[in-house]
Design a protein around this motif. Sequence first.
Motif, PDB file in Angstrom:
ATOM      1  N   MET A   1       0.922  -1.141  -0.002  1.00 31.23           N
ATOM      2  CA  MET A   1       0.236  -0.265   0.353  1.00 31.23           C
ATOM      3  C   MET A   1       1.363   1.332  -0.169  1.00 31.23           C
ATOM      4  O   MET A   1       1.746   0.967   0.709  1.00 31.23           O
ATOM      5  N   ILE A   2       0.099   2.367  -1.099  1.00 31.71           N
ATOM      6  CA  ILE A   2       1.307   3.629  -0.798  1.00 31.71           C
ATOM      7  C   ILE A   2       1.239   4.108   0.412  1.00 31.71           C
ATOM      8  O   ILE A   2      -0.288   4.258   1.001  1.00 31.71           O
ATOM      9  N   ASN A   3       2.443   4.912   1.106  1.00 33.64           N
ATOM     10  CA  ASN A   3       2.594   5.370   2.191  1.00 33.64           C
ATOM     11  C   ASN A   3       2.142   6.933   1.311  1.00 33.64           C
ATOM     12  O   ASN A   3       1.698   7.332   0.438  1.00 33.64           O
ATOM     13  N   ILE A   4       0.974   8.015   3.087  1.00 36.56           N
ATOM     14  CA  ILE A   4       0.466   8.630   1.907  1.00 36.56           C
ATOM     15  C   ILE A   4       2.020   9.928   1.900  1.00 36.56           C
ATOM     16  O   ILE A   4       1.209  10.797   1.209  1.00 36.56           O
ATOM     17  N   THR A   5       2.859   9.582   2.276  1.00 37.31           N
ATOM     18  CA  THR A   5       4.102  11.173   2.374  1.00 37.31           C
ATOM     19  C   THR A   5       4.152  10.522   0.674  1.00 37.31           C
ATOM     20  O   THR A   5       3.935  11.686  -0.331  1.00 37.31           O
ATOM     21  N   GLN A   6       3.867   9.861  -0.081  1.00 30.24           N
ATOM     22  CA  GLN A   6       4.396   9.777  -1.501  1.00 30.24           C
ATOM     23  C   GLN A   6       2.960   9.731  -2.512  1.00 30.24           C
ATOM     24  O   GLN A   6       3.303  10.664  -3.589  1.00 30.24           O
ATOM     25  N   TYR A   7       1.964   9.741  -1.960  1.00 31.47           N
ATOM     26  CA  TYR A   7       0.449   9.497  -2.877  1.00 31.47           C
ATOM     27  C   TYR A   7       0.237  11.672  -2.440  1.00 31.47           C
ATOM     28  O   TYR A   7       0.235  11.798  -3.564  1.00 31.47           O
ATOM     29  N   LEU A   8       0.930  12.101  -2.007  1.00 32.47           N
ATOM     30  CA  LEU A   8       0.912  13.582  -2.051  1.00 32.47           C
ATOM     31  C   LEU A   8       1.746  13.622  -3.103  1.00 32.47           C
ATOM     32  O   LEU A   8       1.720  15.131  -3.223  1.00 32.47           O
ATOM     33  N   ASP A  10       2.648  12.274  -5.207  1.00 32.80           N
ATOM     34  CA  ASP A  10       2.944  12.334  -6.788  1.00 32.80           C
ATOM     35  C   ASP A  10       1.868  13.575  -7.375  1.00 32.80           C
ATOM     36  O   ASP A  10       2.073  14.008  -8.084  1.00 32.80           O
ATOM     37  N   ILE A  11       0.463  13.716  -6.478  1.00 32.20           N
ATOM     38  CA  ILE A  11      -0.348  14.476  -6.665  1.00 32.20           C
ATOM     39  C   ILE A  11       0.255  16.228  -6.726  1.00 32.20           C
ATOM     40  O   ILE A  11      -0.019  16.802  -8.007  1.00 32.20           O
ATOM     41  N   TYR A  12       1.710  16.422  -5.947  1.00 30.99           N
ATOM     42  CA  TYR A  12       1.513  17.917  -6.055  1.00 30.99           C
ATOM     43  C   TYR A  12       2.282  17.874  -7.060  1.00 30.99           C
ATOM     44  O   TYR A  12       2.541  18.887  -7.829  1.00 30.99           O
ATOM     45  N   GLU A  13       3.405  16.617  -8.027  1.00 32.60           N
ATOM     46  CA  GLU A  13       4.035  17.045  -8.458  1.00 32.60           C
ATOM     47  C   GLU A  13       3.507  17.256 -10.384  1.00 32.60           C
ATOM     48  O   GLU A  13       4.188  17.563 -11.043  1.00 32.60           O
ATOM     49  N   ASP A  14       1.909  16.149  -9.861  1.00 34.32           N
ATOM     50  CA  ASP A  14       0.962  16.674 -11.274  1.00 34.32           C
ATOM     51  C   ASP A  14       0.231  18.037 -11.324  1.00 34.32           C
ATOM     52  O   ASP A  14       0.587  18.958 -12.484  1.00 34.32           O
ATOM     53  N   LEU A  15       0.470  18.479  -9.909  1.00 35.47           N
ATOM     54  CA  LEU A  15       0.034  19.969 -10.007  1.00 35.47           C
ATOM     55  C   LEU A  15       0.576  20.744 -10.617  1.00 35.47           C
ATOM     56  O   LEU A  15       0.603  21.640 -11.417  1.00 35.47           O
ATOM     57  N   GLN A  16       2.396  20.731 -10.100  1.00 30.79           N
ATOM     58  CA  GLN A  16       3.348  21.269 -10.303  1.00 30.79           C
ATOM     59  C   GLN A  16       3.262  21.761 -11.877  1.00 30.79           C
ATOM     60  O   GLN A  16       3.788  22.730 -12.406  1.00 30.79           O
ATOM     61  N   ARG A  17       3.566  20.622 -12.248  1.00 34.29           N
ATOM     62  CA  ARG A  17       3.254  20.666 -13.926  1.00 34.29           C
ATOM     63  C   ARG A  17       2.360  21.560 -14.961  1.00 34.29           C
ATOM     64  O   ARG A  17       2.596  21.726 -15.722  1.00 34.29           O
ATOM     65  N   TYR A  18       1.578  21.336 -13.907  1.00 29.54           N
ATOM     66  CA  TYR A  18      -0.106  21.916 -14.815  1.00 29.54           C
ATOM     67  C   TYR A  18       0.210  23.932 -14.518  1.00 29.54           C
ATOM     68  O   TYR A  18       0.598  23.983 -16.053  1.00 29.54           O
ATOM     69  N   ILE A  19       1.070  24.092 -13.597  1.00 32.56           N
ATOM     70  CA  ILE A  19       1.191  25.630 -12.954  1.00 32.56           C
ATOM     71  C   ILE A  19       2.142  25.555 -13.534  1.00 32.56           C
ATOM     72  O   ILE A  19       3.045  27.587 -14.224  1.00 32.56           O
ATOM     73  N   TYR A 243       3.778  14.877   5.966  1.00 31.28           N
ATOM     74  CA  TYR A 243       3.651  15.777   4.623  1.00 31.28           C
ATOM     75  C   TYR A 243       4.439  15.878   4.196  1.00 31.28           C
ATOM     76  O   TYR A 243       5.962  16.870   4.448  1.00 31.28           O
ATOM     77  N   PRO A 244       5.156  15.902   2.754  1.00 29.91           N
ATOM     78  CA  PRO A 244       6.171  16.685   2.340  1.00 29.91           C
ATOM     79  C   PRO A 244       5.833  17.960   1.902  1.00 29.91           C
ATOM     80  O   PRO A 244       5.301  18.786   1.289  1.00 29.91           O
ATOM     81  N   SER A 245       7.735  18.214   2.243  1.00 31.28           N
ATOM     82  CA  SER A 245       7.277  19.585   2.810  1.00 31.28           C
ATOM     83  C   SER A 245       7.592  20.041   1.290  1.00 31.28           C
ATOM     84  O   SER A 245       7.037  21.275   1.495  1.00 31.28           O
ATOM     85  N   VAL A 246       8.056  19.973   0.119  1.00 30.12           N
ATOM     86  CA  VAL A 246       8.376  20.863  -1.202  1.00 30.12           C
ATOM     87  C   VAL A 246       6.109  20.496  -1.498  1.00 30.12           C
ATOM     88  O   VAL A 246       6.200  22.175  -1.980  1.00 30.12           O
ATOM     89  N   ALA A 247       5.536  20.049  -1.530  1.00 34.70           N
ATOM     90  CA  ALA A 247       4.214  20.399  -1.561  1.00 34.70           C
ATOM     91  C   ALA A 247       3.724  20.944  -0.260  1.00 34.70           C
ATOM     92  O   ALA A 247       2.859  21.953  -1.026  1.00 34.70           O
ATOM     93  N   LEU A 248       4.425  21.529   0.721  1.00 36.29           N
ATOM     94  CA  LEU A 248       3.955  21.627   1.821  1.00 36.29           C
ATOM     95  C   LEU A 248       4.032  22.926   1.448  1.00 36.29           C
ATOM     96  O   LEU A 248       3.438  24.388   1.834  1.00 36.29           O
ATOM     97  N   GLU A 249       5.402  23.668   1.115  1.00 41.37           N
ATOM     98  CA  GLU A 249       5.503  24.846   0.872  1.00 41.37           C
ATOM     99  C   GLU A 249       5.090  25.844  -0.525  1.00 41.37           C
ATOM    100  O   GLU A 249       4.822  27.063  -0.333  1.00 41.37           O
TER     101      GLU A 249
END
Length: 298
Positions: A1-8, A10-19, A243-249
């Motif tokens: 099972m994916i851990n919550i840190t990696q889950y977030l 992955d989502i952050y990286e996708d949103l960053q690519r859009y922005i 919580y992944p630090s880069v996603a938090l910032e």
Amino acid sequence: MINITQYLQDIYEDLQRYIDNDVCLCKFKELNFEAGALPDYEDINIQQLYLLRYAFAYAFEYSRMYLDVLSQMDDVNNISVTSVGCGSMIDYWSLVHALEMRRKIGCSIRYVGIDKIDWNYKIPKRQNDEVHYLIGNAADIFTNNSQFISDVYFFPKSISEFSDCELNAMANSFSSKKIQKNRFFVCISLREDQGSMDRDMQKTKCIIEAIGKNGFKTKWPYTQYTYFNCDNGIVSLDDDFQYPSVALEFVKNLYMECANYKIQEKNCQSDCQKYLSRWPVLRVKHIRYQVIMFERVD
């Protein structure tokens, strides 16, 4: 099972690519829930920001709800769940996490998630679990259902989004159709502010009364709920939650990522920073939930 840190992450990286495509971020201001407004969850980018803001706290809250359920179950070798308004199935992740905490990883899960929207970023299932994702209105699915077979009926922050008419349709099904289990649970995640919570608990009352008409009892008053009498960070209570630090910032400074801000060094509207600089929920003070056990009357 994916851990919550990696889950977030992955989502952050996708949103960053859009922005990174130098887009205007005005649409993200709609993710605010003010005056009962609901965001456009069909928009994948809205989903991304929603999950980055809330999935961390929801995953923790739901894992505590499932721990409450597991502590009251006689047999934890198998568990069946119907999740009503399941979104990306965060509560499925939370159930697995709760089982891991109880050292019951061999428990077999049958999980049925219901949502009007086919969400992205669904939690991947474990190899031996049975997972179904039904796209449609839960009231219609309940109405067309012939019987209730699950151990748990889980409302993950969804009870408020059903109209009175839809809630009554679900309640009518609970009151009139066969319920297979002699003991089962209804789990409801409530909104935090008092007015919203009172409205949510009126819906709890409706469900409790409906199930009572079908030969079941509960000791749980509809106004009772569980909360944390502290404002601790989630990570201090469960160190699996990082919580992944880069996603938090990124999330808390989102207003600076807008294409208009990058050109002008200021936002184009006065409320941009207010709505686009919101932190993810990382603490427990917002948590309110109900885990209601029903038993068949002899």
